[in-house]
Design an enzyme around this catalytic site. Structure first.
Site, PDB file in Angstrom:
ATOM      1  CG  ASP B 205      -1.739   1.156   1.496  1.00 20.19           C
ATOM      2  OD1 ASP B 205      -1.860   2.000   0.594  1.00 20.19           O
ATOM      3  OD2 ASP B 205      -2.311   1.250   2.607  1.00 20.19           O
ATOM      4  CG  HIS B 377      -3.879   4.366   3.746  1.00 23.60           C
ATOM      5  ND1 HIS B 377      -4.115   3.279   2.946  1.00 23.60           N
ATOM      6  CD2 HIS B 377      -5.038   5.080   3.770  1.00 23.60           C
ATOM      7  CE1 HIS B 377      -5.362   3.325   2.500  1.00 23.60           C
ATOM      8  NE2 HIS B 377      -5.947   4.415   2.978  1.00 23.60           N
TER       9      HIS B 377
END
Lengths: 561, 561
Positions: B205, B377
Site C-alpha cells: 500500500d 494507511h
C-alpha cells in the site's frame, strides 16, 4: 456578534456625520477585494480586485465585484487606493476604469508600476498618485495615512482613513515577518500610534485567522531553495506566482551561486519581473537571465527555468510540461520546485501536475514535502498583536471566507473587543460608523459579475446553471416540423444528443412516442405550438428518466410550416 | 527502476511457470483497486473496488475497472479475495457478479457481512467463503494465506499467494497502529515469517508513502472527541465515513458518558452500523441509539447526530444542513465534528460545507484544527518496517497515484531492493513473475468504465469531452429546413443557445449570414446536406469567435423537405 440576516433590506440614507462602509467583495470569499467608503456623498475605494472561479462556475475567466452600487456615482469617487499589486486587489481596476477613465489611482511605486503595465495591455492610461509609507494625503473629505506592511509582494501598504466619523485602519493584506529580506517591516509602531490616538474601526486581513501561531520568516526559505538547486542533477524548474518578486530573487540568487542561467517563462512573469528589475526591486547580475528560447538546447544541469502555473492552470507551461505538451521535455533527474502556496480550489489541478511530473521521473519539491513557501498572511498569533496594538473600539474582519471571518472575530473578542462591537459582514452588507459605533444597517446587491472571453456580465448565474446541467447530463434536442393549420408532423422528428451518454440507436426508440404525442395533440383540434413543445419535452424527458434515470437538458424545437 | 513506456504492446503468452499480475485499477490512482493474478490459465482476483469521479468527469456516479481483460475468461476465475470492506475495494463487486453470479467471494467475517448487505440492495446473493487470519486456503493453483492487518475498518486482511512461481505478499490497505482499540495488530510476525521463507514479490500500500514518519494511534483520537462532546453547548453533529466503525464507537462511547443520545443519519451509516452491531464489532448500551426522526424535537444539548457527508457530498445531510436545507437547523452554539480524512479532490466541497456551517454560527472541528482523525494507511517510516521484515526479491508499489508509487519505490530502494527489481506499473501494465524476477512484459486496456444512472459503460470519454465543452461554453443549435431539390431554405433558421451567455437578441444578428451562406451553396447547383451542415457550423462558429472570443458547441440541424 452581529451577522447578516437574509432579510437585510436596503440601507437608510446616510446619517450626517456617519462614515458608510460597503465591501463589494472580499467578505465571505478570498478574492475580489473592494471596499467603498462614503462620507458626505463622496466615495473612496480601497482595492478593486478579481476572484478566480471555482469548478461550479465553469467557463468563467474572472469574477469581478458588481459595480452597480456605485455606477451612478462614479463622479463622486475621489480615488481608488490600491494596497498592493496582487490580482485579487488590482485585477478589476481595468474594468472600473472602463466606466470612468480618470479615477485617480493611489498606491506605492511598485503597485503603480505593475497596475500601469496591466492597464497598458488594456490600452488605458491611468491617472496615478504615488504615495509612500508615513505619508498623509487628503482625498475630498478623506484624510488618509499610509503605513508600510510586509506581504508576499514588495511595497504593500495599510491605509488609515480619517473623517469626522473617526479613524478607520484598513490593514490590506499583511504578514509580520520580523526578518524580511528587504528589511521592510509591518509598521507596528504606526499601528500603536494610531491605537493611542484611538482607532474607531479596525478592518484586518483574516486569511490566516484559523492558523494558530506565527508564520515563518521568508528568510528561512532561501537555504531550502538553495539546497534544491545545489543538489539538482539536471534541470531545475521553479513554478511561482508572477508577482512573487522575493521568491524569484531567491531562486535567481541561488542559480547564480551554482553557475546556472535563468530563463523566465510566461507573459506575466516576464512583464512583472521586467518592471521589478527596472525599479530596483529585483537585483540581477548581467548575463544571468537569458531568453527561454535560447535555453532549450542547453545542457540541463546549466539551467533554471522560472515559470507560472504553480496552481495547476491547464494552459500554463508547467501543466503542459506534465502532459509532455511543451518543448521542455521533463525527464528522470529533473527537479521541479513548486515555490508557492496552494490556493484553495486548486488542489485537484496541482495534484494532477505533480503526478504528471512524477510519472516522467521528475523529483517534485513542494510545500507538502519541503519548507519552500511561507504564507503572505499573518496567522492567529500575529493578528492578536495587531488587535492589541490598535485597541479598536469596533472590529470588522475582512478578506476571508466565513470560517476565517468567524475565527478572526473570536480573536478580537479574546483581546477585549465587546461582542456587540464586532461586525461580521459579508459582501454588500452596509456598515455605518456613527457616534463611535459600527452597525449593520442594510445590504446592497453585491453579486458576481462574470468575465468570459471579451464580455463582462453577459454570462449570468442563469447561464451557469444551464452550463452545470449541460456539463453533468448533456442535452437532447428534438426538432419537429409542424403544419400550423393541421398540427400534423410534416418533418422530423430529428433527434440529436450530445454528452448524454445515450446510445444513438436506442435514442431512436423514442421517436414513435413523439410522433404519437403530436398526433394526439393534433386530434384535439386546437393547434398550439407552445403546447407541442411541452408535449415533446415531456415525452422525451419521461423516456430518458424511465430508461436511464437521468435528466439531460431537453430542447424541443418546433418549426412551423 | 522500470516504468511503463507509452509504447507498451500486448503481452506475450504467459510462459510456463510464470505468475502474471495485472492491476485493472489502483495503480496511478487512489481507488478502484483490483489485481488479477494468473497462473496456468486460472485467475485469482484481489479486490474489486470503485473510484469516485473528479470534477473533470462530470455527471459520473462511479468509475469501475474495465473488466474487458477478463470478460471472456470469467469461468477461469477461482475467487475474488476482498481484503476489507471499503468502497474502493468492494464497490465494483456487484458489477462483476452481474457478469458471472457464482464467483466465490473470499473475505473476513465483517467484510463478507458488509458486501452481502450491499449485494442485497443489488438483489444479488453471493457465494461466500469466510476466512480468518492465519488461515490457508487453496483456490485452484493458488495457495493463499491470510494475515491480519490493522486499517480504518475492522477485520482487514493481507493475502499471501503461493504458486510454483513464488510467494507474492499483497498487503491490502494497512496501517501499523501499535495500540489499536480492538487489539488487532498488523501481523508483522507473519510478514517476518514469510520474509524468512522468501517473498518473491511484495505488493504494498503506497497511499501514505510521501508522508514522513509514523501515523498516530487511533487511541489518541478518543480523548479529543470526548473533549469536543463534553464542552459542546448545544447539538453535536459528527460526520464520518459510513464504514468507520472504530470512530463511530468512540463517538457513541463519549455520547453515553456525557448523557447524550445518538441518532444515526443516512442509509449507508444505518445499514453498516446495524451489521457491525449484529456481529459484535460495535458495542452499544441499550437505549443509547435512538431514531433520528425521534430526536428532532429534543433539547439540542441532549443529542449527538452521526451522519455521512464528511466529504462535502452535496446531497448528504451535512451539506444540506450547511445550506439550511435540512430539518436539523444548525445554529449558534452547535458543534460540528468532521471526524474523517479529507479525500483529495473534495477540498472545495468540504470548504463550502465548513463555511456554510460557520455562517450559521456553528463551531466546526476538523482535522485542520484538532486531532480528530488519523490516517488508515502506514506512513513512510512504517512502510520501511514492512520492506525490512519481508525482504522481498522484487517490489511493486500498489494503491497510489504516481507520486505515491514513486515515493514508495524510493523507500524500497533505500532498504536494499535493487533498482531493476522494482516495478512501477500503472493500470493495465502486465507484470510476469518468472524465475524469481518480476518484469513488465506488456499492457492491456484498463480504461475507466463510467456508471451514470442505471447504465454502465454507456458514458464514454467522448461523451465526457462533450460534457466538458457544454459545461464550459454551452451550445448553439441552428435548425434549417432545406428543399432537397433546390437547396433553398424553406424554414428557419431557428437558433437556440443555452449556457453560452450570449444575449438572445444579439444572436439574431447571425441569421442573415446563415441565410446568405445557404443561398450561396444553393447557387453552386449541387445540393449537399453534409456541406450545408458544415457551412452553417462554420458561419455561426466564426461569428461567435469574432464577436465574443468563445467556442460554444455548435449543432447544425438540417431538415430535408
Amino acid at each position: 456578534m452581529s451577522h447578516p440576516h437574509p432579510e437585510l433590506g436596503p440601507p437608510p440614507e446616510l446619517p450626517e456625520g456617519a462614515l458608510r462602509i460597503v465591501a463589494l467583495g472580499g467578505l465571505g470569499e478570498i478574492g475580489r477585494n473592494m471596499a467603498v467608503f462614503e462620507y458626505e456623498g463622496r466615495l473612496l475605494i480601497v482595492d478593486c480586485g478579481v476572484l478566480f472561479p471555482e469548478p461550479d462556475q465553469p467557463g468563467v475567466d474572472l469574477i469581478l465585484p458588481d459595480f452597480e452600487y456605485i455606477r451612478d456615482r462614479l463622479d463622486d469617487v475621489e480615488a481608488v487606493v490600491l494596497t498592493h499589486a496582487h490580482e485579487d486587489h488590482i485585477g478589476a481596476v481595468p474594468y472600473l476604469l472602463r466606466e470612468r477613465r480618470d479615477i485617480p489611482i493611489v498606491g506605492s511605486k511598485l503597485t503603480l508600476a505593475l497596475i500601469e503595465a496591466k492597464l497598458t495591455e488594456h490600452r488605458i492610461q491611468p491617472v496615478k498618485i504615488e504615495v509612500v509609507e508615513g505619508e498623509r494625503r487628503t482625498f475630498g473629505p478623506f484624510e488618509t495615512e499610509f503605513l508600510a506592511v510586509n506581504h508576499s509582494i514588495p511595497d504593500a501598504l495599510a491605509v488609515a482613513i480619517r473623517t469626522p466619523a473617526g479613524i478607520v485602519l484598513h490593514t490590506g493584506d499583511f504578514r509580520m515577518d520580523q526578518l524580511p529580506s528587504d528589511g521592510r517591516l509591518t509598521d507596528l509602531g504606526g499601528f500603536a500610534r494610531l491605537g493611542a490616538e484611538g482607532v474607531d474601526l479596525l478592518m484586518s486581513d483574516s486569511t490566516n485567522a484559523e492558523v494558530p501561531g506565527f508564520v515563518t520568516s521568508e528568510r528561512e526559505i532561501a537555504p531550502v531553495i538553495d539546497e534544491v538547486v545545489r543538489t539538482a542533477e539536471k534541470r531545475v524548474i521553479v513554478a511561482s506566482f508572477a508577482s512573487h518578486i522575493h521568491r524569484v530573487q531567491q531562486v535567481i540568487d541561488s542559480a547564480e551561486k551554482h553557475g546556472r542561467k535563468v530563463a523566465l517563462v510566461g507573459r506575466s512573469m516576464i512583464r512583472n519581473m521586467g518592471v521589478a528589475r527596472d525599479l530596483g526591486y529585483l537585483r540581477v547580475s548581467p548575463g544571468v537571465i537569458v531568453d527561454s528560447k535560447e535555453i532549450e538546447g542547453w545542457p540541463p544541469e546549466d539551467v533554471v527555468l522560472i515559470c507560472t502555473g504553480s496552481q495547476g492552470e491547464p494552459m500554463a507551461a508547467l501543466s503542459r510540461m506534465a502532459n509532455r505538451d511543451h518543448p521542455i521535455r521533463v525527464a528522470e533527474g529533473d527537479t521541479v520546485l513548486l515555490a508557492s502556496s496552494l490556493v484553495p480550489g486548486n488542489e485537484t489541478a496541482v495534484n494532477k501536475v505533480i503526478n504528471g511530473l512524477s510519472r516522467w521521473g521528475a523529483r517534485v519539491v513542494h510545500k507538502g514535502n519541503a519548507k519552500v513557501h511561507v504564507s503572505g498572511h499573518a496567522a492567529a498569533g500575529e493578528l492578536l498583536y495587531v488587535l492589541n496594538l490598535t485597541r479598536p473600539s469596533n472590529f470588522m474582519p475582512v478578506h476571508g471566507e466565513w470560517r476565517h471571518l468567524r475565527a478572526h472575530a473570536k480573536l478580537a473578542a479574546l483581546t477585549g473587543v465587546p461582542d456587540d462591537h464586532i461586525v461580521i459582514a459579508e459582501d454588500g452588507v452596509v456598515v455605518d460608523l456613527l457616534d463611535g459605533r459600527a452597525r449593520i444597517v442594510g445590504a446592497v446587491p453585491a453579486g458576481y459579475v462574470y468575465v468570459d472571453g471579451t464580455s463582462v456580465g453577459d454570462v449570468t448565474d442563469f447561464a451557469l446553471k444551464d452550463r452545470r446541467i449541460l456539463g453533468e447530463e448533456g442535452f437532447i434536442s428534438v426538432v419537429v416540423v409542424v403544419d400550423t393549420g393541421t398540427g400534423k408532423l410534416t418533418g422530423g422528428p430529428e433527434i440529436h444528443a450530445r454528452g448524454s451518454g445515450i446510445d444513438p440507436d436506442r435514442l431512436l426508440e423514442v421517436l414513435p412516442q413523439i410522433e404519437k404525442a403530436i398526433e394526439d395533440h393534433a386530434a384535439d383540434g386546437v393547434v398550439d405550438m407552445q403546447q407541442i413543445r411541452r408535449v415533446v419535452r415531456r415525452t422525451v424527458g419521461r423516456w430518458v428518466s424511465d430508461t436511464y434515470r437521468r435528466r439531460p437538458m431537453i430542447i424541443p424545437v418546433v418549426i412551423e410550416v
